[in-house]
Design an enzyme around this catalytic site. Structure first.
Site, short mmCIF file in Angstrom:
data_model
loop_
_atom_site.label_atom_id
_atom_site.label_comp_id
_atom_site.label_asym_id
_atom_site.label_seq_id
_atom_site.Cartn_x
_atom_site.Cartn_y
_atom_site.Cartn_z
N ASP A 35 30.95 -2.30 35.84
CA ASP A 35 31.06 -3.07 37.09
C ASP A 35 32.12 -2.40 37.94
O ASP A 35 32.79 -1.47 37.46
CB ASP A 35 31.42 -4.55 36.80
CG ASP A 35 30.81 -5.46 37.87
OD1 ASP A 35 31.01 -5.18 39.07
OD2 ASP A 35 30.13 -6.43 37.52
N TYR A 140 19.10 -9.04 52.08
CA TYR A 140 18.94 -9.00 50.61
C TYR A 140 17.45 -8.98 50.24
O TYR A 140 17.01 -8.15 49.43
CB TYR A 140 19.63 -10.24 50.03
CG TYR A 140 19.36 -10.56 48.59
CD1 TYR A 140 19.86 -9.77 47.56
CD2 TYR A 140 18.64 -11.72 48.24
CE1 TYR A 140 19.64 -10.10 46.23
CE2 TYR A 140 18.43 -12.06 46.91
CZ TYR A 140 18.93 -11.25 45.91
OH TYR A 140 18.72 -11.58 44.60
#
Ligand code: AKB
Length: 316
Positions: A35, A140
């Site tokens: 991450d 998105y």
């Protein structure tokens, strides 16, 4: 021999739980969690990775001889609308880096999530079929619709085994979502359990497709474990769980907390939710790899409340 798996976005809502499930299945040493930030606590192999950095991504693939990638890192629907061009840039760049690095380095399988956000005004709002027209109205959603087609392109052109699911809103007690339009359905449980009133950013009648975390994780593992020839849909599979509105989830929570106060103050996320399906059809997923959800609303409510009560008690 166990495959070596790289997971991006491992500290996110789904990533946190999926990483544990993969560690459990394939062994802690075979799962490389990554991450952009180091999590507060993590037991296993972790690498800092911004997936838009193609060189760093390839370095990690080579370092660990990665066989499979679960690429979860993305900016979600609501946060995405704050800076639409940036959302497109990041989501697309990250996915294309993963596809290209996988092709070049002979990664055997790639999973990338899509979403109910790919649907827009030209798809039926109820029982939306898998092959409906995609006219998303968020940045998105645009990145997910384009990403599905890029996945299919890499499968057809290069034989890369790319698989994908269109997740509904995911509800779990282990982690919190960040920046989505369905996030209210997790937050509401935290408020109920801590005895606080909840202000919902969607109107009480806004029905959306949702799914319990355990179902979402199981669907992901089942899809990825299915034989290659069974995977007929190379864009992305609809997977249905249940559908409910804020009013219905409130009623379900009030069976345990009769005095729970909920108010409604719809904001910009209402417009996003209004364009999404109320429910989706998932016949292709059941046909190709036997998908079947297990959690209905009352079971989700029970699991969420019981587990959150335990979590909060642990913090005291
Ligand atoms: C969001 O609300 O953006 C996500 C999704 C449905 O893709 N949870």
């Amino acid at each position: 021999m166990s495959p070596t798996i790289l997971i991006t976005g491992a500290s996110g809502q789904l990533g946190t739980v999926l990483t544990e499930a993969l560690q459990h299945k394939y062994g802690r040493e075979n799962v490389i969690a990554s991450d952009i930030r180091l999590p507060e606590s993590f037991d296993g192999v972790f690498e800092i990775l911004d997936v838009t950095d193609a060189i760093r991504l390839e370095e990690i693939i080579l370092k660990y001889k990665v066989d499979q990638i679960f690429h979860l890192a993305a900016i979600l629907s609501a946060n995405g609308e704050q800076n639409p061009l940036n959302t497109w840039e990041i989501n697309m760049k990250a996915l294309l880096n993963v596809l290209e690095a996988s092709r070049k380095n002979k990664v055997a399988k790639v999973f990338h999530p899509s979403s109910i956000a790919v649907f827009g005004e030209n798809a039926p709002a109820v029982d939306t079929p898998n092959d409906s027209l995609l006219n998303p109205l968020t940045s998105y959603g645009l990145s997910k619709a384009a990403g599905e087609n890029w996945g299919k392109y890499y499968f057809h052109k290069y034989g890369l085994d790319v698989r994908s699911l269109r997740y509904p809103g995911i509800i779990g007690y282990q982690s919190k979502p960040g920046g989505g339009t369905t996030d209210y359905a997790v937050e509401i449980f935290h408020k109920a359990v801590t005895g606080e009133p909840f202000t919902c950013f969607l109107d009480k009648e806004t029905t959306l497709p949702m799914m319990f975390m355990d179902d979402a994780v199981r669907a992901t593992l089942e899809l990825m474990e299915s034989p290659r020839e069974n995977i007929k849909v190379r864009t992305s599979y609809n997977i249905a769980g249940i559908s409910f509105s804020p009013e219905e989830i409130t009623a379900s929570i009030r069976e345990r907390f009769p005095n729970f106060i909920v108010e409604y103050a719809p904001d910009f996320r209402q417009e996003i939710a209004d364009k999404w399906p109320k429910s989706i059809q998932d016949c292709e997923a059941s046909r190709d790899w036997n998908w079947k959800p297990e959690y209905d609303l009352s079971r989700i409510t029970m699991e969420m409340i019981d587990n959150l009560q335990g979590n909060y008690a642990g913090f005291v």
